[in-house]
Design a protein around this motif. Structure first.
Motif, PDB file in Angstrom:
ATOM      1  N   ASP A 105       7.628   0.799  -7.318  1.00  0.00           N
ATOM      2  CA  ASP A 105       8.874   0.122  -6.992  1.00  0.00           C
ATOM      3  C   ASP A 105      10.121   0.976  -7.246  1.00  0.00           C
ATOM      4  O   ASP A 105      11.228   0.455  -7.303  1.00  0.00           O
ATOM      5  CB  ASP A 105       8.972  -1.230  -7.713  1.00  0.00           C
ATOM      6  N   ALA A 110       8.911   4.809  -2.947  1.00  0.00           N
ATOM      7  CA  ALA A 110       8.435   3.635  -2.199  1.00  0.00           C
ATOM      8  C   ALA A 110       8.020   3.979  -0.771  1.00  0.00           C
ATOM      9  O   ALA A 110       7.054   3.412  -0.255  1.00  0.00           O
ATOM     10  CB  ALA A 110       9.497   2.544  -2.196  1.00  0.00           C
ATOM     11  N   THR A 115       4.443   1.081  -4.208  1.00  0.00           N
ATOM     12  CA  THR A 115       5.071  -0.207  -4.487  1.00  0.00           C
ATOM     13  C   THR A 115       4.030  -1.157  -5.063  1.00  0.00           C
ATOM     14  O   THR A 115       2.836  -1.031  -4.779  1.00  0.00           O
ATOM     15  CB  THR A 115       5.676  -0.839  -3.216  1.00  0.00           C
ATOM     16  N   SER A 116       4.490  -2.114  -5.843  1.00  0.00           N
ATOM     17  CA  SER A 116       3.579  -3.126  -6.410  1.00  0.00           C
ATOM     18  C   SER A 116       2.925  -3.930  -5.303  1.00  0.00           C
ATOM     19  O   SER A 116       1.742  -4.274  -5.394  1.00  0.00           O
ATOM     20  CB  SER A 116       4.343  -4.069  -7.344  1.00  0.00           C
TER      21      SER A 116
END
Length: 157
Positions: A105, A110, A115-116
């Protein structure tokens, strides 16, 4: 802290494909033992887990493996072996948890998939299709340079 056998480092060639664990293990003074685990390659005599990442610069990670890690898994030492045409130029370490905390994140990473949301989505795909891999790139030289507060440099040529 891991230490390098400086008398060996100039004589090894880490170029080419493959992890080169058999070449890398004797490079360290701590009597590392090779293991076959999904998240790490070796253990120290006191049980620390070590994962080797050997690359000239861009390192590829199978992102779904890093979903929902235990505290023990977050403490795995990621050992980056940076080389130029097989000659070791730098060895640096960061824990897997610190690395993920810094990458996930973060707008800087990104666009490459760190990213999560991507981590979770790919994890669920991998559960449905266990042989599935989703490689996400990391340019290791700038990452290590930009994160000196969490990176331990073990060796520089």
């Amino acid at each position: 802290m891991l230490t390098i056998n400086k008398s060996l480092i100039s004589s090894i060639d880490v170029g080419g494909r493959g992890g080169k664990e058999s070449i890398l293990l004797p490079l360290f003074n701590e009597s590392l033992k090779r293991v076959s685990a999904s998240l790490y390659d070796a253990v120290t005599p006191c049980g620390e887990k070590i994962e080797f990442k050997k690359q000239a610069n861009t390192q590829w990670f199978d992102l779904p493996k890093y979903y929902d890690l235990s505290d023990d898994e977050r403490n795995i030492k990621m050992i980056f072996i940076l080389h130029d045409k097989g000659t070791v130029k730098k060895v640096a370490s960061v824990t897997l948890g610190q690395m993920l905390d810094r990458l996930l994140d973060n707008p800087k990473y990104a666009d490459k998939g760190w990213t999560s949301e991507m981590l979770e989505s790919l994890h669920y795909l991998k559960r449905k299709h266990p042989r599935f891999q989703a490689k996400v790139g990391l340019d290791t030289k700038p990452f290590l340079a930009d994160n000196k507060d969490i990176v331990e440099v073990i060796y520089v040529a």
